[in-house]
Scaffold this active site. Structure first.
Site, PDB file in Angstrom:
ATOM      1  N   ARG A 131      -4.991  -2.793   8.306  1.00  0.00           N
ATOM      2  CA  ARG A 131      -6.152  -3.657   8.038  1.00  0.00           C
ATOM      3  C   ARG A 131      -5.772  -4.722   7.022  1.00  0.00           C
ATOM      4  O   ARG A 131      -4.719  -4.644   6.380  1.00  0.00           O
ATOM      5  CB  ARG A 131      -7.339  -2.824   7.554  1.00  0.00           C
ATOM      6  CG  ARG A 131      -7.054  -1.938   6.374  1.00  0.00           C
ATOM      7  CD  ARG A 131      -8.309  -1.228   5.860  1.00  0.00           C
ATOM      8  NE  ARG A 131      -7.927  -0.225   4.888  1.00  0.00           N
ATOM      9  CZ  ARG A 131      -7.831   1.091   5.123  1.00  0.00           C
ATOM     10  NH1 ARG A 131      -8.107   1.570   6.325  1.00  0.00           N
ATOM     11  NH2 ARG A 131      -7.456   1.923   4.180  1.00  0.00           N
TER      12      ARG A 131
ATOM     13  N   LEU B 102      12.152 -19.806  -4.477  1.00  0.00           N
ATOM     14  CA  LEU B 102      11.011 -19.034  -3.965  1.00  0.00           C
ATOM     15  C   LEU B 102       9.757 -19.259  -4.816  1.00  0.00           C
ATOM     16  O   LEU B 102       9.833 -19.263  -6.048  1.00  0.00           O
ATOM     17  CB  LEU B 102      11.375 -17.545  -3.991  1.00  0.00           C
ATOM     18  CG  LEU B 102      10.240 -16.573  -3.630  1.00  0.00           C
ATOM     19  CD1 LEU B 102       9.935 -16.641  -2.139  1.00  0.00           C
ATOM     20  CD2 LEU B 102      10.601 -15.145  -4.034  1.00  0.00           C
TER      21      LEU B 102
ATOM     22  N   HIS C 160       2.681   3.555  -9.078  1.00  0.00           N
ATOM     23  CA  HIS C 160       2.599   2.113  -9.347  1.00  0.00           C
ATOM     24  C   HIS C 160       3.842   1.631 -10.114  1.00  0.00           C
ATOM     25  O   HIS C 160       4.324   0.523  -9.877  1.00  0.00           O
ATOM     26  CB  HIS C 160       1.325   1.790 -10.130  1.00  0.00           C
ATOM     27  CG  HIS C 160       0.064   2.101  -9.374  1.00  0.00           C
ATOM     28  ND1 HIS C 160      -0.111   1.750  -8.044  1.00  0.00           N
ATOM     29  CD2 HIS C 160      -1.082   2.730  -9.739  1.00  0.00           C
ATOM     30  CE1 HIS C 160      -1.306   2.156  -7.644  1.00  0.00           C
ATOM     31  NE2 HIS C 160      -1.916   2.758  -8.637  1.00  0.00           N
TER      32      HIS C 160
ATOM     33  N   ASP D  19       0.833  -1.198   0.000  1.00  0.00           N
ATOM     34  CA  ASP D  19       0.000   0.000   0.000  1.00  0.00           C
ATOM     35  C   ASP D  19       0.877   1.262   0.000  1.00  0.00           C
ATOM     36  O   ASP D  19       1.998   1.236   0.516  1.00  0.00           O
ATOM     37  CB  ASP D  19      -0.914  -0.007   1.234  1.00  0.00           C
ATOM     38  CG  ASP D  19      -2.073   0.970   1.079  1.00  0.00           C
ATOM     39  OD1 ASP D  19      -2.297   1.477  -0.030  1.00  0.00           O
ATOM     40  OD2 ASP D  19      -2.762   1.221   2.090  1.00  0.00           O
ATOM     41  N   GLY D  20       0.349   2.338  -0.563  1.00  0.00           N
ATOM     42  CA  GLY D  20       1.032   3.634  -0.467  1.00  0.00           C
ATOM     43  C   GLY D  20       1.605   4.162  -1.774  1.00  0.00           C
ATOM     44  O   GLY D  20       2.232   5.225  -1.786  1.00  0.00           O
ATOM     45  N   ASN D  21       1.376   3.444  -2.880  1.00  0.00           N
ATOM     46  CA  ASN D  21       1.913   3.923  -4.168  1.00  0.00           C
ATOM     47  C   ASN D  21       1.357   5.298  -4.526  1.00  0.00           C
ATOM     48  O   ASN D  21       2.085   6.178  -4.986  1.00  0.00           O
ATOM     49  CB  ASN D  21       1.531   2.964  -5.300  1.00  0.00           C
ATOM     50  CG  ASN D  21       2.199   1.613  -5.174  1.00  0.00           C
ATOM     51  OD1 ASN D  21       3.103   1.445  -4.372  1.00  0.00           O
ATOM     52  ND2 ASN D  21       1.749   0.663  -5.969  1.00  0.00           N
ATOM     53  N   GLY D  22       0.043   5.467  -4.317  1.00  0.00           N
ATOM     54  CA  GLY D  22      -0.617   6.718  -4.689  1.00  0.00           C
ATOM     55  C   GLY D  22      -0.089   7.884  -3.869  1.00  0.00           C
ATOM     56  O   GLY D  22       0.249   8.946  -4.412  1.00  0.00           O
ATOM     57  N   ARG D  23       0.002   7.694  -2.543  1.00  0.00           N
ATOM     58  CA  ARG D  23       0.496   8.772  -1.681  1.00  0.00           C
ATOM     59  C   ARG D  23       1.959   9.098  -1.985  1.00  0.00           C
ATOM     60  O   ARG D  23       2.377  10.254  -1.987  1.00  0.00           O
ATOM     61  CB  ARG D  23       0.316   8.386  -0.204  1.00  0.00           C
ATOM     62  CG  ARG D  23      -1.084   8.647   0.307  1.00  0.00           C
ATOM     63  CD  ARG D  23      -1.340   7.930   1.588  1.00  0.00           C
ATOM     64  NE  ARG D  23      -1.474   6.491   1.361  1.00  0.00           N
ATOM     65  CZ  ARG D  23      -1.377   5.580   2.310  1.00  0.00           C
ATOM     66  NH1 ARG D  23      -1.114   5.944   3.546  1.00  0.00           N
ATOM     67  NH2 ARG D  23      -1.536   4.314   2.022  1.00  0.00           N
ATOM     68  N   TRP D  24       2.741   8.053  -2.264  1.00  0.00           N
ATOM     69  CA  TRP D  24       4.147   8.251  -2.621  1.00  0.00           C
ATOM     70  C   TRP D  24       4.241   9.184  -3.833  1.00  0.00           C
ATOM     71  O   TRP D  24       5.053  10.111  -3.857  1.00  0.00           O
ATOM     72  CB  TRP D  24       4.774   6.894  -2.939  1.00  0.00           C
ATOM     73  CG  TRP D  24       6.231   6.910  -3.275  1.00  0.00           C
ATOM     74  CD1 TRP D  24       7.285   6.741  -2.424  1.00  0.00           C
ATOM     75  CD2 TRP D  24       6.807   7.108  -4.586  1.00  0.00           C
ATOM     76  NE1 TRP D  24       8.472   6.818  -3.107  1.00  0.00           N
ATOM     77  CE2 TRP D  24       8.210   7.039  -4.442  1.00  0.00           C
ATOM     78  CE3 TRP D  24       6.275   7.321  -5.858  1.00  0.00           C
ATOM     79  CZ2 TRP D  24       9.084   7.186  -5.516  1.00  0.00           C
ATOM     80  CZ3 TRP D  24       7.147   7.472  -6.931  1.00  0.00           C
ATOM     81  CH2 TRP D  24       8.534   7.402  -6.754  1.00  0.00           C
TER      82      TRP D  24
ATOM     83  N   ARG E   9     -11.508   1.741  -9.128  1.00  0.00           N
ATOM     84  CA  ARG E   9     -10.661   2.923  -9.364  1.00  0.00           C
ATOM     85  C   ARG E   9     -10.884   3.468 -10.781  1.00  0.00           C
ATOM     86  O   ARG E   9     -11.436   2.776 -11.626  1.00  0.00           O
ATOM     87  CB  ARG E   9      -9.192   2.526  -9.182  1.00  0.00           C
ATOM     88  CG  ARG E   9      -8.927   2.144  -7.741  1.00  0.00           C
ATOM     89  CD  ARG E   9      -7.465   2.021  -7.450  1.00  0.00           C
ATOM     90  NE  ARG E   9      -7.298   1.776  -6.027  1.00  0.00           N
ATOM     91  CZ  ARG E   9      -6.181   1.979  -5.356  1.00  0.00           C
ATOM     92  NH1 ARG E   9      -5.116   2.418  -5.969  1.00  0.00           N
ATOM     93  NH2 ARG E   9      -6.116   1.730  -4.072  1.00  0.00           N
TER      94      ARG E   9
ATOM     95  N   SER F 285      -6.665  -5.943  -6.086  1.00  0.00           N
ATOM     96  CA  SER F 285      -7.779  -6.577  -5.379  1.00  0.00           C
ATOM     97  C   SER F 285      -9.048  -6.490  -6.231  1.00  0.00           C
ATOM     98  O   SER F 285      -9.163  -5.647  -7.127  1.00  0.00           O
ATOM     99  CB  SER F 285      -8.016  -5.885  -4.038  1.00  0.00           C
ATOM    100  OG  SER F 285      -8.762  -4.706  -4.235  1.00  0.00           O
TER     101      SER F 285
HETATM  102  C1  FPP Z   1      -1.847   0.253  -3.303  1.00  0.00           C
HETATM  103  O1  FPP Z   1      -1.400   1.579  -3.358  1.00  0.00           O
HETATM  104  C2  FPP Z   1      -1.281  -0.505  -4.396  1.00  0.00           C
HETATM  105  C3  FPP Z   1      -2.003  -1.057  -5.399  1.00  0.00           C
HETATM  106  C4  FPP Z   1      -3.452  -0.922  -5.498  1.00  0.00           C
HETATM  107  C5  FPP Z   1      -1.359  -1.800  -6.496  1.00  0.00           C
HETATM  108  C6  FPP Z   1      -0.094  -2.534  -6.186  1.00  0.00           C
HETATM  109  C7  FPP Z   1       0.679  -2.634  -7.429  1.00  0.00           C
HETATM  110  C8  FPP Z   1       2.008  -2.553  -7.547  1.00  0.00           C
HETATM  111  C9  FPP Z   1       2.907  -2.516  -6.397  1.00  0.00           C
HETATM  112  C10 FPP Z   1       2.659  -2.467  -8.888  1.00  0.00           C
HETATM  113  C11 FPP Z   1       2.306  -3.534  -9.831  1.00  0.00           C
HETATM  114  C12 FPP Z   1       2.626  -4.880  -9.316  1.00  0.00           C
HETATM  115  C13 FPP Z   1       3.424  -5.766  -9.935  1.00  0.00           C
HETATM  116  C14 FPP Z   1       3.588  -7.121  -9.359  1.00  0.00           C
HETATM  117  C15 FPP Z   1       4.149  -5.447 -11.158  1.00  0.00           C
HETATM  118  P1  FPP Z   1      -2.483   2.724  -3.433  1.00  0.00           P
HETATM  119  O2  FPP Z   1      -2.598   3.133  -4.856  1.00  0.00           O
HETATM  120  O3  FPP Z   1      -3.746   2.271  -2.788  1.00  0.00           O
HETATM  121  O4  FPP Z   1      -1.786   3.836  -2.581  1.00  0.00           O
HETATM  122  P2  FPP Z   1      -2.496   4.941  -1.707  1.00  0.00           P
HETATM  123  O5  FPP Z   1      -3.172   4.220  -0.576  1.00  0.00           O
HETATM  124  O6  FPP Z   1      -1.368   5.778  -1.250  1.00  0.00           O
HETATM  125  O7  FPP Z   1      -3.440   5.667  -2.618  1.00  0.00           O
END
Ligand code: FPP
Length: 231
Positions: free
Chosen positions: A180, A122, A28, A11-16, A62, A56
């Site tokens: 969570r 793995l 992402h 989690d956290g790609n968007g905030r990053w 989204r 998910s």
């Molecule tokens: C949650 O961050 C992350 C996701 C919904 C997607 C996860 C996907 C990746 C890490 C990249 C693609 C994966 C692979 C295996 C190539 P968020 O967008 O909910 O972040 P936020 O809570 O900060 O908005």
């Protein structure tokens, strides 16, 4: 750290991305780079199975452009990382529904799974269009009165396209500050140790994985029994 099944809610790609003034999709992309580093690190530390929550069932809600970007990233990951997996003896599988994915992505999944099926290092499991509640409901429809926990796990693996599966999760990590489970591996996490970190996923690296594994190693797992008699 041998024989461990580690699961990660990335989690956290968007905030990053937002903190850097970038589009969510850029987060992402950075997240996918973090996946590559963490997979290598887990493989070299002898982790048995690593389950990553990549998309998910609720992520379909989204914006279309973000969903399309994630799907493209997943496809690119499968196409470019399969040879790397072979080099590192990583077996790759994808768990979750396939009936709502694009045909090209399904072909990339099947190719990656076939190509790495014989790898004995793995076991990397990417969860795509995954919902634990959906899987549990599907498996429950197949279960009979005599179905015990081990048989139920096999039914779950069947509906998740998980093959021989990875079984119970030992350590569940969630990045990005929230605490969570978000419908991830609910059955498999029955006795999982939970580890939450404020690190945003794109910043999560091998040292963070090491810290999580050290935290796990310091815990006493009792599975409901007293310390002396736990399995
Ligand atoms: C949650 O961050 C992350 C996701 C919904 C997607 C996860 C996907 C990746 C890490 C990249 C693609 C994966 C692979 C295996 C190539 P968020 O967008 O909910 O972040 P936020 O809570 O900060 O908005």
């Amino acid at each position: 750290m041998h024989n461990l099944h580690v699961a990660i809610i990335m989690d956290g790609n968007g905030r990053w991305a937002q903190r850097r003034g970038l589009a969510r999709t850029a987060g992402h992309v950075a997240g996918a780079a973090a996946v590559r580093a963490v997979v290598e690190s887990a493989a070299s530390r002898g982790v048995r199975a690593l389950s990553l929550y990549a998309f998910s069932a609720d992520n379909w809600r989204r914006p279309g452009a973000e969903v399309a970007g994630l799907m493209r990233l997943l496809q690119r990951y499968l196409l470019t990382q399969t040879s790397r997996c072979l080099e590192q003896r990583v077996r790759l599988s994808v768990i979750g529904r396939r009936d709502r994915l694009g045909a090209r992505l399904v072909r990339a999944i099947e190719h990656a799974e076939r190509a790495t099926a014989g790898c004995t290092g793995l076991h990397l499991r990417l969860a795509v269009d995954y919902s634990a509640q959906h899987s549990i409901l599907q498996a429950a429809r197949l279960a009979g009165e005599d179905t015990g926990p081990a048989d139920f796990q096999r039914l779950l693996d069947q509906v998740d396209h998980a093959g021989d599966g990875a079984g119970a999760v030992d350590l569940l990590i969630r990045t990005g500050s929230e605490q969570r489970l978000s419908d991830f591996l609910l059955w498999e996490c029955a006795y999982a140790e939970l580890y939450f970190t404020e690190r945003m996923w794109p910043d999560f690296g091998p040292a963070d994985l090491q810290a999580a594994l050290e935290s796990y190693a310091s815990r006493q797992r009792r599975f409901g029994a007293l310390a002396a008699t736990a399995r």
